[in-house]
Scaffold this motif. Sequence first.
Motif, mmCIF file in Angstrom:
data_model
loop_
_atom_site.group_PDB
_atom_site.id
_atom_site.type_symbol
_atom_site.label_atom_id
_atom_site.label_comp_id
_atom_site.label_asym_id
_atom_site.label_seq_id
_atom_site.Cartn_x
_atom_site.Cartn_y
_atom_site.Cartn_z
ATOM 1 N N CYS A 53 -35.591 -4.860 -14.144
ATOM 2 C CA CYS A 53 -34.369 -5.545 -14.579
ATOM 3 C C CYS A 53 -33.654 -6.235 -13.423
ATOM 4 C CB CYS A 53 -33.428 -4.561 -15.283
ATOM 5 S SG CYS A 53 -32.956 -3.134 -14.275
ATOM 6 N N LYS A 58 -33.004 -8.125 -17.541
ATOM 7 C CA LYS A 58 -33.101 -7.380 -18.797
ATOM 8 C C LYS A 58 -34.079 -6.237 -18.617
ATOM 9 C CE LYS A 58 -36.679 -10.261 -20.934
ATOM 10 N NZ LYS A 58 -37.019 -11.077 -22.140
ATOM 11 N N CYS A 59 -34.027 -5.282 -19.556
ATOM 12 C CA CYS A 59 -34.891 -4.109 -19.462
ATOM 13 C C CYS A 59 -36.342 -4.480 -19.757
ATOM 14 C CB CYS A 59 -34.423 -3.022 -20.421
ATOM 15 S SG CYS A 59 -35.335 -1.469 -20.243
ATOM 16 N N ASN A 66 -32.108 -4.478 -25.296
ATOM 17 C CA ASN A 66 -32.021 -5.916 -24.983
ATOM 18 C C ASN A 66 -31.356 -6.701 -26.103
ATOM 19 O OD1 ASN A 66 -33.196 -5.580 -22.480
ATOM 20 N ND2 ASN A 66 -35.257 -6.143 -23.161
ATOM 21 N N ARG A 99 -30.137 2.764 -19.942
ATOM 22 C CA ARG A 99 -30.812 1.475 -19.779
ATOM 23 C C ARG A 99 -29.876 0.293 -19.963
ATOM 24 N NH1 ARG A 99 -35.001 1.657 -24.043
ATOM 25 N NH2 ARG A 99 -35.243 -0.514 -23.423
ATOM 26 N N SER A 103 -29.435 -2.070 -16.733
ATOM 27 C CA SER A 103 -30.244 -3.296 -16.781
ATOM 28 C C SER A 103 -29.426 -4.572 -16.936
ATOM 29 C CB SER A 103 -31.261 -3.219 -17.932
ATOM 30 O OG SER A 103 -30.608 -3.246 -19.191
ATOM 31 N N THR A 104 -28.153 -4.462 -17.301
ATOM 32 C CA THR A 104 -27.340 -5.656 -17.535
ATOM 33 C C THR A 104 -26.626 -6.064 -16.249
ATOM 34 O OG1 THR A 104 -25.676 -4.127 -18.438
ATOM 35 C CG2 THR A 104 -27.002 -5.377 -20.007
#
Length: 205
Positions: A53, A58-59, A66, A99, A103-104
């Motif tokens: 990520c 993104k994941c 996502n 996540r 991830s963001t």
Amino acid sequence: MKVLLVNASPRENGNTALALSQMIEVFKEEGIETELVNIGKKTVRGCIACLSCRKTGKCVFDDVVNEVAPKFMECDGLVLGTPVYYASANATLSAFCDRLFYSTPFDKTMKVGAAVACARRGGCSATFDQINKYFTISGMPIASSQYWNSIHGAAPGEAQDDKEGLQTMRTLARNMAFLMKSIALGKEKFGLPEKEERVATNFIR
């Protein structure tokens, strides 16, 4: 202005949903748009610390995480609701939040967060503390109520008899709406707080 509500219960019409519905009604009264996302029956695997990520934004697992990420980016407030199984958020929400928050890449500063826990009897306050950690590590103010954000019920619909819990949810939504509106005015006049360049040190160094 918009609030995103996430229901991690596999019972989409259970007691967690009942708690969130109380909040949604208040948000509507306050002129705030809402969106409810049910993740309780989704397959959500945990983070594997692959760091993909960091490159893609993104994941690596392209699932509901996502899907929700752009909704999170656009909202002004986030409510995370979960049933309590072992004095913690259920595994689905825990994996989802690990996540989603990691991830963001977008700035979450001053988005308002609220945790909602639903249990038959005990474990709500521990769950409440667990979820709040996602908000505080992200610079997100936490909305409070008249009591810890919890409601009680076992069988679906049983929480309807928890009058204090229902009132706690309505109070939470009103306080959250006030906080979001106040932050919006503050951002308009003063902007966001100045940020220093991030310093990251390992504990032993």
